[in-house]
Scaffold this motif. Structure first.
Motif, short mmCIF file in Angstrom:
data_model
loop_
_atom_site.label_atom_id
_atom_site.label_comp_id
_atom_site.label_asym_id
_atom_site.label_seq_id
_atom_site.Cartn_x
_atom_site.Cartn_y
_atom_site.Cartn_z
N ASP A 1091 -5.26 -4.72 16.45
CA ASP A 1091 -4.39 -3.57 16.63
C ASP A 1091 -2.93 -3.83 16.25
N ILE A 1092 -2.36 -4.87 16.87
CA ILE A 1092 -0.90 -5.06 16.77
C ILE A 1092 -0.39 -5.25 15.34
N PRO A 1093 -1.06 -6.07 14.48
CA PRO A 1093 -0.49 -6.21 13.12
C PRO A 1093 -0.37 -4.87 12.41
N PHE A 1094 -1.40 -4.00 12.57
CA PHE A 1094 -1.35 -2.70 11.90
C PHE A 1094 -0.35 -1.76 12.56
N ARG A 1095 -0.16 -1.91 13.87
CA ARG A 1095 0.86 -1.11 14.56
C ARG A 1095 2.25 -1.50 14.03
N LEU A 1096 2.46 -2.80 13.85
CA LEU A 1096 3.75 -3.30 13.37
C LEU A 1096 3.99 -2.81 11.94
N GLY A 1097 2.95 -2.93 11.10
CA GLY A 1097 3.06 -2.46 9.71
C GLY A 1097 3.27 -0.96 9.67
N GLY A 1098 2.55 -0.24 10.54
CA GLY A 1098 2.67 1.22 10.60
C GLY A 1098 4.06 1.66 11.01
N PHE A 1099 4.65 0.94 11.97
CA PHE A 1099 6.00 1.29 12.43
C PHE A 1099 7.01 1.09 11.31
N ALA A 1100 6.87 -0.04 10.59
CA ALA A 1100 7.79 -0.32 9.48
C ALA A 1100 7.67 0.78 8.41
N SER A 1101 6.43 1.15 8.06
CA SER A 1101 6.23 2.15 7.00
C SER A 1101 6.75 3.52 7.43
N THR A 1102 6.51 3.90 8.69
CA THR A 1102 6.97 5.22 9.17
C THR A 1102 8.49 5.28 9.21
N THR A 1103 9.13 4.19 9.62
CA THR A 1103 10.60 4.13 9.66
C THR A 1103 11.17 4.37 8.27
N ALA A 1236 16.35 21.62 -4.44
CA ALA A 1236 16.24 22.28 -3.12
C ALA A 1236 14.76 22.32 -2.70
N GLY A 1237 13.90 22.65 -3.68
CA GLY A 1237 12.46 22.66 -3.41
C GLY A 1237 11.95 21.28 -2.99
N LEU A 1238 12.48 20.24 -3.66
CA LEU A 1238 12.09 18.86 -3.31
C LEU A 1238 12.48 18.55 -1.86
N ALA A 1239 13.70 19.00 -1.47
CA ALA A 1239 14.16 18.77 -0.09
C ALA A 1239 13.23 19.46 0.91
N VAL A 1240 12.81 20.70 0.56
CA VAL A 1240 11.91 21.43 1.46
C VAL A 1240 10.54 20.74 1.51
N THR A 1241 10.06 20.28 0.35
CA THR A 1241 8.77 19.58 0.29
C THR A 1241 8.76 18.39 1.24
N TYR A 1242 9.85 17.62 1.21
CA TYR A 1242 9.94 16.46 2.12
C TYR A 1242 10.22 16.89 3.55
N GLY A 1243 11.02 17.97 3.66
CA GLY A 1243 11.38 18.47 5.01
C GLY A 1243 10.18 18.96 5.80
N LEU A 1244 9.16 19.47 5.07
CA LEU A 1244 7.94 19.94 5.74
C LEU A 1244 7.29 18.81 6.55
N ASN A 1245 7.51 17.60 6.09
CA ASN A 1245 6.90 16.43 6.76
C ASN A 1245 7.79 15.85 7.84
N LEU A 1246 8.99 16.40 7.99
CA LEU A 1246 9.96 15.76 8.90
C LEU A 1246 9.45 15.70 10.33
N ASN A 1247 8.93 16.83 10.85
CA ASN A 1247 8.51 16.80 12.25
C ASN A 1247 7.35 15.84 12.47
N ALA A 1248 6.38 15.84 11.53
CA ALA A 1248 5.23 14.93 11.67
C ALA A 1248 5.69 13.48 11.59
N ARG A 1249 6.60 13.20 10.64
CA ARG A 1249 7.07 11.81 10.47
C ARG A 1249 7.89 11.34 11.66
N LEU A 1250 8.74 12.26 12.18
CA LEU A 1250 9.60 11.86 13.31
C LEU A 1250 8.74 11.55 14.54
N SER A 1251 7.78 12.45 14.82
CA SER A 1251 6.94 12.21 16.00
C SER A 1251 6.08 10.96 15.78
N ARG A 1252 5.63 10.77 14.51
CA ARG A 1252 4.82 9.57 14.22
C ARG A 1252 5.66 8.30 14.37
#
Length: 1538
Positions: A1091-1103, A1236-1252
């Protein structure tokens, strides 16, 4: 009418020309309604400030007046005021806050948020217009209304909140007037806006209009609250009537979770958890703070439902193997279906954003289809994100709760099965394996709930994605479908490989856990034989096999990770490539819409390998559990149980044939014909291995019945040969679930000779017993067992050699008080080797080779001769030898007739007068020593009372934040942490190339369908593919590095923990239940492994992903930083607030897991006793209770994660909405639509990424607690070194075997009293030393000190002029031999048990077996020296195990041999034989013998008599027998007179 008139007046005034208006020019710009609102709000604010100031002034005046008065009056007044305040506080017992009050607060703060948003928007617009210098200018007066409203609602909101802390049951009058006024102003403004829209149309729309519209519903609610005036806060005061009830309730303990009856608002926002988190923020949480589960969530409810469905499936088709998965589905399908609704809703709304991006880019490019289209689009985006946030959180919490239900139900089923396993099934599943079913397999099946909906959601997501893609790229979407299918199909072979590795990994883990469990149980024998190093190496070898499969599993997982991070890139490249080849027209809008779709599709595709892997793992676990649940149970028809009093025959066996191994041609017992009437006393005797214990098992129904019939009439109580003691206090062990009856309890204590022992314990019968009864002597354990049976008040008593572990005096006393008196009216069947007790039996059975060869009364059997005669004559030989040794004593010349034991009968409660006379004489002469004894007992009690500390303490846990040292210790555990920067760099490069590829596609394609592309189609696709596939290689590098790092760190931590545990002193194992250690080496180690190695890798990638999203959004609209910075601060504050509770919850969860495992292991070991007493139901209830104790913090921990994620996502949704409004507000042409569209495309993922991101950090910290727990066991204080190079004894040491004890003082623990008080004596080399004394006198403690299992608190032990404390432990223990009190066999073979270090040839082993009387038995076995030994040596009798221990000593040929009650479990003939072997084989050795059988030590050269840890006597047996006051003479007379 009045309401309609007011706005018309306002509008009439507003429509007047500027010339006739007398207001100043600046104020004139403000509409009259807004101006009225500003004035009214500021006026009310001034009134509020005046009231607050006036109160402060009155307080000050009061103080001034008091200072002018007499100071004593002042003090009295102050005291009185303080007392009144305290009384007030005490009077308020509890505070109940209603939903209406919560809704009031929500409305107030919501309106505040709206007004602040309007103020922020207007302020931003002013700044933007000023900087751009456009012709259209907005005047600053536009800020007046939102500023005044914000200020007013700030005061209003916090005034409403203050009511809770003032315990106000009504809102203040000013507050209510203010709400009423605000509502009237709101209605008036709405009316005015309505008229404005009718005349001006959409041009009338402004931020103020939208703000007013948004606050109308909450203001309507506040209007009604203002009219009623009640806050909804109920204060229950302390009254005499309520007091008794309140005293019964412990804080938090009897309170059911608010989740069970929470309202919709509370459930949606998870605010029912607020009280617990609030407590956790103030202080570390304890188990008592955590509310009880709702009845529907409790283990009992779920277990009953699942078990019912499982039994139905088994009954439907007995031939077909039932499916456990189907039983689980039938039980929990409704719960899963309700949860599926949230999962489906969340999935559907997640595709709204990608679908609308194209329209948004077109709008920004100037293609406006309707007025205010931008704001409408922004509103739809915001609403969709809001719905997605709420449904996702409910979905995740639902699957967590479902998993918890499945886990608790399955655990209970596995536990119940463990209690019912037949003996043959028990042999194929060791206790370690059964613990693993519960600890690992059940956990995995529960975890599958997370992936439950992915099976049907993946097709749904693909269909939605294809629909959006078809709209954007046309027929090329078919290529998308093909590429997606290829991506999924590619995982099928990988899944099979993964399943195979998982199978092998679990099997290897089972083997390691089984051996670990065995080593922990038998650590005392490992240390005393100096074998711990060999067994540690064995465990390391088993771990290396497990590690081989772990490595394969993790690297295959890394490869799967690479494939599926690459699959969205592969799918997008194929789609765009096909579209270009087919000549399709790509625009920035369609590309960004497609990219957003791929990004959403990426999640299920990326999760697919996890799904496949999890399905494989779950299938393996389900198969293992099903196989276990399908195992054979004890047959209910094994015995026919008749109710009490229905028959005069208590036990009857007709033509009984029984066998532990039903497939074997030789049954264990055959031709058994047995009938016992009620109230009879039956003795069972025979040589070692004749089937005596199996005979009792046949009555209990424990041994498989081949043929015949067994009937028992009434209830039974069973006392096993190897004492089974539960963890808990002595009282609990004796009561064993029965109600306390003080009078009966006292009688039981007296009958079992336990009174004196309990007086010696500092806590009496409340003393906590260590793991497996470690802090009780063998005799005390046996007597606690006997007390448990007697208190049970059964009709039939089955006692398996109950007197073997107690001394002669206690044995006689027990026989008289227990069997002859306490059980005088009961049916008793007892196995014994003590021939002297046989005359009192109504019936004696003699067993040989599994058959009853003789049955009758003592005199009848004696006259018949044969085997019984041999047993009796062996006993008389021992008595005669004792007589011979005691010839010099006058008293003993004539007073011992050869058949003195015949004098004893059931009716006769005293022995011959001659013996009584001798006993009287001995007692008279020993009066002074008795008074000394009493004095010593009092001193001991006094000393113990001064230290009220128990041996076994509650499990330790860290508090507060996980130390940074724990993180660093893990990160530097592998390659000194050098891989960590490489992992971060690989992830960063992946993210940079991902953003670059998206930017390239947005920039290079035309804005709208008619525009010209910036590059050729070939360059477009080649550059995109180079960037995209380049990024996927960095993911591969990261995945491999994470797996490499995780493997190295896990192995290093495991080896460090294992070595530290094996080097721990014996006191650590005495005071630490094995369940705690097993918890760390199984569950915690699994977390570190997988578990922990992937949790550590996951945290780095999400950040890094989160930073990328914020970077893209700020590149387009830098103003968003104004909101991102406060949002980040709010996120960090909330995360800190949450973690205060979450950390403690996870720690409590870890600690509450141990008792479940411990009860599991303990119950399996004592299953025969539990069944013998008919206590399965009580233990099942106990298991369900412990499961609920675990589920309570676990449930709160899960809910707390969702509580945090919800708030994080709401914050990020607000940021995203702000970004959208900014983009819409910019004039056309001022911003690149594709960017602007690119910003919205990435912004759509903001809430999911932040909570993740927050979730991955919190889960990492929660999982890192496993490392914290392993870390604790990596720093156990070690015992003395195994070798001290500067102080190694000569290889020939000890040459003579002289042992000198110099003022030896020993205590078991710093906090416990001294057990040996200054023992001083010399054991000459080559002599036979007998060590005797009452139970608990310190005999075994002396031996432990000799082996340095306990380090002396004072004094020293010298062997052949070497102080043993100056040499290494291995050097000492390897030179000493021991035959222990509890004969231990390890799972494996006979050869492995005799010679685990592989130092001897087969010939040597055969010689040792022949000398220990086991040679013929082993030769008869098919595998000879490789004959299997089951766990605990269960397929060998206790006597045979003792002979194997003798064989070990014969092989070791140590100069000093210790026999600790070595012959307690064998018959007199075998005992005599063993003594002869020892005399022959160890004639030049120092032999120290602890024995309760006096004949065993009567021929010793010297006898040491211990009493309460002091040397009472030390001399030759003949001299001690000459001394009439001798304690030894007293022991001899007691034994002889039995």
């Amino acid at each position: 009418m009045g309401i309609n008139l007011l706005p018309s007046l306002f509008f009439a005034a507003a429509s007047e020309s500027p010339q006739t208006n007398h207001l100043p020019e600046t104020i004139h710009r403000v509409p009259i309604l807004e101006l009225a609102s500003v004035c009214i709000n500021l006026t009310l604010l001034l009134v509020f400030l005046f009231i607050v100031s006036a109160r402060q002034v009155f307080v000050c005046f009061g103080r001034i007046r008091v200072t002018k008065e007499d100071s004593s009056n002042h003090a009295a007044l102050r005291r009185r005021a303080a007392a009144a305040a305290a009384a007030d506080r005490e009077e308020i017992q509890s505070l109940v806050v209603s939903r209406s009050y919560k809704a009031t607060l929500f409305c107030s703060f919501y309106i505040l948020l709206v007004q602040v948003s309007v103020l922020g928007f207007d302020g931003f617009r002013l700044i933007k217009e000023a900087t751009q210098g456009t012709g259209k200018q907005t005047h600053w007066t536009v800020l007046l209304l939102p500023a005044a409203q914000s200020l007013a609602w700030f005061v209003l909101s916090f005034s409403a909140l203050y009511c809770k802390y003032k315990f106000s049951e009504k809102f203040p009058l000013l507050l209510r007037i203010w709400w009423l006024t605000s509502f009237v102003l709101c209605l008036s403004t709405l009316y005015g806006d309505g008229r404005g829209f009718s005349t001006e149309g959409s041009a009338h729309l402004s931020s103020h209009v939208l703000g007013n519209f948004a606050v109308t519903p909450p203001l309507s609610f506040l209007f009604f609250i203002a009219i009623s005036g009640f806050t909804g806060i109920q204060v229950s005061r302390n009254s005499d009537l309520q007091e008794p009830l309140l005293l019964e309730e412990e804080a938090g303990c009897l309170k059911v979770t608010p989740y069970s009856d929470a309202g919709i608002f509370s459930l949606v926002t998870l605010s029912w958890l607020n009280p617990l988190l609030s407590t956790g923020a103030k202080r570390p949480l304890e188990l008592k703070d955590i509310p009880l589960l709702a009845p529907k969530d409790r283990s009992k409810t779920n277990y009953k439902a699942l078990n019912s469905n499982w039994e139905k499936l088994k009954a439907e088709d007995p031939v077909k193997k039932p499916s456990l998965a189907w039983a689980i589905f039938k039980t929990f399908w409704k719960e899963a279906a309700c949860n599926g609704i949230f999962a489906g809703a969340s999935t559907l709304v997640s595709y709204v954003g990608p679908y609308l991006i194209r329209y948004f880019v077109d709008y920004l490019g100037g293609n406006e289809t309707s007025p205010h289209e931008g704001y409408v689009l922004a509103a739809i985006f915001f609403s969709a994100k809001l719905v997605e946030t709420f449904t996702t959180r409910q979905w995740y919490l639902g699957v967590d709760i479902l998993g918890m239900h499945v886990r608790s139900a399955l655990t209970a089923m596995v536990y119940r099965k463990g209690l019912r396993l037949s003996s043959s099934a028990r042999q194929s599943h060791t206790s370690g394996e059964i613990v693993n079913y519960m600890a690992v397999d059940v956990q995995r099946v529960g975890d599958y709930s997370w992936y439950l909906h992915d099976i049907w959601m993946l097709p749904l997501q693909i269909i939605l994605a294809l629909a959006i893609l078809y709209q954007n790229v046309g027929i090329a979407s078919v290529a998308t479908l093909i590429a997606t299918i290829v991506s999924i199909v590619a995982t099928v072979p990988l899944a099979r490989v993964q399943e195979d590795y998982q199978d092998k990994l679990m099997a290897a883990k089972d083997d390691r856990m089984r051996k670990t469990s065995e080593c922990l149980r038998n650590m005392r024998i490992l240390k005393s034989q100096a074998w711990e190093e060999r067994y540690r190496v064995m465990l390391e070898e088993m771990r290396s096999v497990e590690f081989k499969y772990l490595k394969k599993a993790l690297y295959s997982q890394a490869f799967i990770t690479f494939i599926f991070w690459s699959s969205p890139i592969f799918v997008s490249a194929i789609t765009f490539g096909t579209c270009v080849l087919l000549g399709g027209q790509l625009t920035a809008g369609s590309v960004l819409s497609a990219l957003a779709t791929f990004r959403i599709l990426q999640e299920p595709l990326r999760n697919f390998p996890d799904l496949v892997s999890m399905m494989a793992q779950t299938k393996v676990s389900l198969d293992r559990i099903t196989e276990f649940l399908e195992e054979e149970e004890l047959r209910e028809d094994a015995t026919i149980a008749l109710p009490r009093g229905i028959s005069n025959v208590a036990i009857e066996i007709k033509d009984g044939e029984f066998g532990w191994d039903p497939s074997s041609s030789n049954p264990t017992l055959s031709g058994i014909q047995f009938r016992v009437e009620r109230g009879m006393c039956v003795a069972v005797c025979g040589v070692v291995g004749s089937g005596k214990s199996s005979f009792l098992s046949s009555i209990l129904g424990e041994i498989p019945k081949i043929s015949g019939e067994v009937r028992i009439c009434g209830s039974a109580a069973y006392v096993s040969q190897s004492a089974w003691i539960q963890s808990g206090n002595i009282e609990e062990n004796i009561l064993f679930g029965s109600q306390m009856d003080k009078a009966k309890y006292k009688r039981v204590i007296h009958a079992c000779s336990l009174k004196r022992d309990l007086e010696l314990f500092s806590h009496g019968d409340q003393t906590i017993i260590g793991d497996r009864g470690i802090n009780l002597s063998g005799g005390q354990k046996q007597r606690v067992q006997l007390a448990r049976a007697l208190y049970h008040d059964a009709d039939i008593y089955l006692l398996d050699d109950p007197f073997s572990a107690v001394d002669a005096h206690t044995g006689s006393e027990l026989f008289k008080e227990y069997i002859l008196m306490a059980l005088a009216t009961k049916t008793v069947v007892f196995v014994t080797h003590q021939v002297e007790f046989l005359p009192a039996a109504d019936l004696i059975l003699v067993l040989k080779e599994g058959r009853i060869i003789q049955a009758g009364k003592y005199d009848e059997l004696l006259q018949a001769g044969t085997d019984f005669n041999a047993l009796v004559s062996a006993h008389h030989e021992a008595i005669e030898a004792m007589d011979f040794c005691s010839q010099p004593s006058e008293e003993s010349e004539t007073h011992y007739p050869p058949d003195s034991s015949v004098l004893m009968s059931k009716k006769c409660e005293s022995v011959g007068n001659n013996i009584a006379a001798m006993a009287d004489e001995v007692e008279q002469t020993s009066t002074p020593s008795t008074s000394d004894q009493n004095k010593a007992i009092k001193e001991k009690k006094k000393a113990k009372r001064s230290r009220r500390k128990q041996l076994v303490q509650d499990e330790e846990r860290e508090r507060g934040r996980v130390s940074m040292k724990v993180y660093l210790s893990y990160m530097t555990a592998a390659y000194k942490g050098l891989l960590i920067p490489c992992i971060i760099l690989a992830q960063t490069l992946f993210q940079v190339l991902q953003i670059a590829s998206s930017w390239w596609m947005a920039w290079a394609n035309p804005q709208t369908a008619g525009d010209k592309a910036k590059t050729s189609s070939m360059v477009l696709i080649v550059v995109y593919m180079a960037l995209a596939f380049g990024s996927s290689w960095f993911i591969f590098i990261r995945a491999v590095l994470v797996a490499t790092f995780g493997l190295a760190a896990a192995q290093k931590l495991f080896l460090k923990m294992l070595r530290n545990v094996f080097r721990a002193p014996m006191s650590f194992f005495d005071s630490t239940p094995a369940g705690r250690i097993l918890n760390r080496v199984s569950i915690d180690q699994s977390v570190v492994d997988l578990d922990i190695p992937f949790r550590l890798g996951g945290f780095a990638s999400t950040t890094i992903q989160l930073l990328g999203i914020v970077g893209v959004m700020t590149q387009v609209t830098w103003q968003i930083l104004l909101l991102v910075v406060p949002m980040a601060i709010a996120c960090l504050w909330m995360q800190k607030y949450y973690m205060a509770s979450s950390r403690e919850l996870v720690r409590i969860v870890s600690i509450q897991k141990s008792p479940v495992i411990h009860l599991f292991a303990e119950s399996i070991a004592g299953a025969a006793t539990i069944r013998g007493f008919g206590q399965e139901k009580r233990f099942m209830k106990r298991n369900l209770y412990l499961l609920d104790c675990f589920s309570r913090p676990f449930f709160c921990s899960l809910s707390a994660i969702e509580w945090l994620c919800l708030r994080m996502e709401l914050l990020s949704t607000i940021v995203f909405a702000f970004c959208m409004i900014l983009l819409v507000s910019f004039p056309h042409g001022t911003i690149d639509p594709s960017m602007a569209g690119l910003a919205v495309t990435y912004g759509l993922n903001l809430n999911a990424r932040l909570s993740r991101w927050i979730l991955s950090f919190c889960k990492l910290e929660n999982k890192i607690i496993s490392i914290e727990r392993i870390h604790q066991y990596c720093h156990i204080p070690s015992e003395a070194p195994a070798f001290i190079e500067d102080s190694r004894p000569p290889s020939s040491w000890p040459e003579y075997g002289e042992i000198e004890l110099v003022d030896l003082k020993v205590r078991y623990k710093e906090s416990l009293p001294v057990v040996l008080h200054g023992v001083s004596c010399i054991f000459p080399g080559g002599q036979k030393i007998g060590i005797v004394g009452r139970t608990g006198s310190g005999k075994s403690t002396l031996i432990q000190a000799l082996f340095r299992l306990i380090e002396p608190a004072g004094g020293k032990i010298i062997i052949d002029n070497i102080d043993i404390s100056t040499i290494g432990l291995h050097d000492l223990r390897s030179k000493l031999g021991i035959i222990p009190q509890d004969p231990i066999l390890f799972e494996g073979t006979i050869r492995g048990n005799l010679d685990p270090l592989e130092e001897h040839s087969d010939q040597d082993i055969w010689e040792a077996l022949d000398k220990s009387q086991l040679g013929d038995i082993v030769r008869q076995k098919e595998h000879k020296l490789d004959t299997p030994v089951l766990e605990n040596g269960d397929n060998w009798s206790v006597g045979q195990r003792q002979l194997v221990s003798l064989g070990r000593a014969l092989l070791k040929q140590a100069k000093i041999l210790v026999l600790d009650e070595a012959t307690a479990s064998v018959d007199s003939a075998t005992d005599n034989l063993i003594q002869k072997i020892i005399r022959t084989e160890f004639k030049n050795c120092t032999v120290c013998t602890i024995a309760h059988r006096i004949p065993t030590v009567i021929d010793s050269d010297l006898v040491l008599v211990l009493s309460d840890g002091r040397v009472a006597e030390f001399d030759t047996p003949s001299r001690l027998l000459e001394d009439k006051s001798s304690m030894f003479l007293k022991l001899v007379s007691e034994y002889s007179s039995r």
